[in-house]
Design a protein around this motif. Structure first.
Motif, short mmCIF file in Angstrom:
data_model
loop_
_atom_site.label_atom_id
_atom_site.label_comp_id
_atom_site.label_asym_id
_atom_site.label_seq_id
_atom_site.Cartn_x
_atom_site.Cartn_y
_atom_site.Cartn_z
N THR A 172 143.23 3.23 63.17
CA THR A 172 142.37 3.69 64.05
C THR A 172 141.44 4.80 63.33
O THR A 172 140.27 5.15 63.81
N PHE A 173 141.86 5.61 62.37
CA PHE A 173 141.19 6.81 61.88
C PHE A 173 139.80 6.30 61.17
O PHE A 173 139.02 6.96 60.74
N ARG A 174 139.86 4.83 60.52
CA ARG A 174 138.66 4.46 59.82
C ARG A 174 137.45 4.41 60.84
O ARG A 174 136.34 4.90 60.07
N SER A 175 137.58 4.50 61.89
CA SER A 175 136.46 4.82 62.83
C SER A 175 136.00 6.21 63.22
O SER A 175 135.25 6.49 64.21
N VAL A 176 136.62 7.09 62.71
CA VAL A 176 136.65 8.67 63.06
C VAL A 176 135.07 9.11 62.98
O VAL A 176 134.89 9.94 64.01
N SER A 177 134.23 8.61 62.21
CA SER A 177 132.78 9.09 62.29
C SER A 177 132.12 8.72 63.57
O SER A 177 131.28 9.51 64.02
N GLN A 178 132.62 7.89 64.22
CA GLN A 178 132.10 7.34 65.75
C GLN A 178 132.63 8.38 66.77
O GLN A 178 131.74 8.51 67.70
N TRP A 179 133.71 8.98 66.55
CA TRP A 179 134.15 9.70 67.55
C TRP A 179 134.71 11.35 67.23
O TRP A 179 135.17 11.98 67.97
N ASP A 180 134.30 11.49 65.84
CA ASP A 180 134.86 12.77 65.40
C ASP A 180 134.68 13.87 66.31
O ASP A 180 135.12 14.70 66.38
N SER A 181 133.20 14.10 66.69
CA SER A 181 132.86 15.34 67.42
C SER A 181 133.04 15.15 69.02
O SER A 181 132.66 15.90 69.81
N GLY A 182 133.30 13.92 69.48
CA GLY A 182 133.19 13.67 70.79
C GLY A 182 134.29 13.32 71.46
O GLY A 182 135.48 13.61 70.81
N ARG A 183 134.73 12.66 72.39
CA ARG A 183 135.65 12.04 72.95
C ARG A 183 136.40 10.85 72.16
O ARG A 183 135.59 9.98 71.77
N PRO A 184 137.60 10.95 71.69
CA PRO A 184 138.12 10.11 70.70
C PRO A 184 138.14 8.76 71.39
O PRO A 184 138.38 8.73 72.50
N ALA A 185 138.41 7.67 70.60
CA ALA A 185 138.30 6.25 70.86
C ALA A 185 139.69 6.06 71.75
O ALA A 185 140.58 6.81 71.60
N PRO A 186 139.66 5.13 72.59
CA PRO A 186 140.72 4.74 73.43
C PRO A 186 142.31 4.52 72.21
O PRO A 186 143.03 4.93 72.89
N ALA A 187 141.95 4.01 71.32
CA ALA A 187 142.87 3.53 70.28
C ALA A 187 143.51 5.07 70.05
O ALA A 187 144.85 5.27 69.76
#
Length: 160
Positions: A120-135
């Motif tokens: 899950t953390f691999r995609s942190v750049s996509q949700w780091d400042s916003g709402r976290p991914a569902p996973a």
């Protein structure tokens, strides 16, 4: 089962176990509770950020970078003091249902953390400042539930 009983009896009768049991137990138990409070507190802050409930103005990576070293230090202290308490009462803990459930829950929390970290953390750049991914939100919710159960079953150990 006889091998387990003899092993736990041996462990509990070692000089270290006797010293812990007779002289250090209140201090070890107090340190365990303090360390666990630090573990839970830092994990709860990270998990509630994953759920979008707190610290929404902070990047997740910023928050986790600041808190997780404290979490790991406190977890190390909890593991050491927990091991010391186990050594002092191995025959009791080996058959204590809340203790065994707590250990299983700790394994599940570890699996949840590893899955989060390696997938899950691999995609942190996509949700780091916003709402976290569902996973990521699911990992935070699972973690919160597991740690509440770990604390509850840990507290229950002394009453069985």
């Amino acid at each position: 089962m006889a091998v387990s009983a003899s092993w736990t009896q041996w462990l509990q009768s070692t000089p270290l176990a006797m010293t812990i049991s007779e002289d250090w137990f209140p201090w070890v138990e107090s340190a365990h509770v303090v360390c666990l409070a630090l573990v839970a507190g830092t994990i709860f802050l990270v998990d509630t950020r994953l759920l979008g409930l707190t610290s929404r103005n902070l990047r997740f990576s910023y928050l986790s970078e600041r808190l997780l070293p404290w979490t790991w230090a406190a977890f190390t202290g909890s593991a050491i003091t927990g091991t010391m308490m186990f050594i002092a009462g191995a025959t009791h803990y080996a058959h204590n249902t809340p203790f065994l459930v707590k250990m299983c829950l700790l394994v599940l929390a570890g699996i949840n953390m590893l899955y989060f970290q390696y997938f899950t953390f691999r995609s942190v750049s996509q949700w780091d400042s916003g709402r976290p991914a569902p996973a990521a939100r699911a990992a935070g919710a699972i973690s919160l539930v597991l740690w509440c159960l770990i604390i509850g079953f840990g507290r229950w150990i002394g009453f069985v």
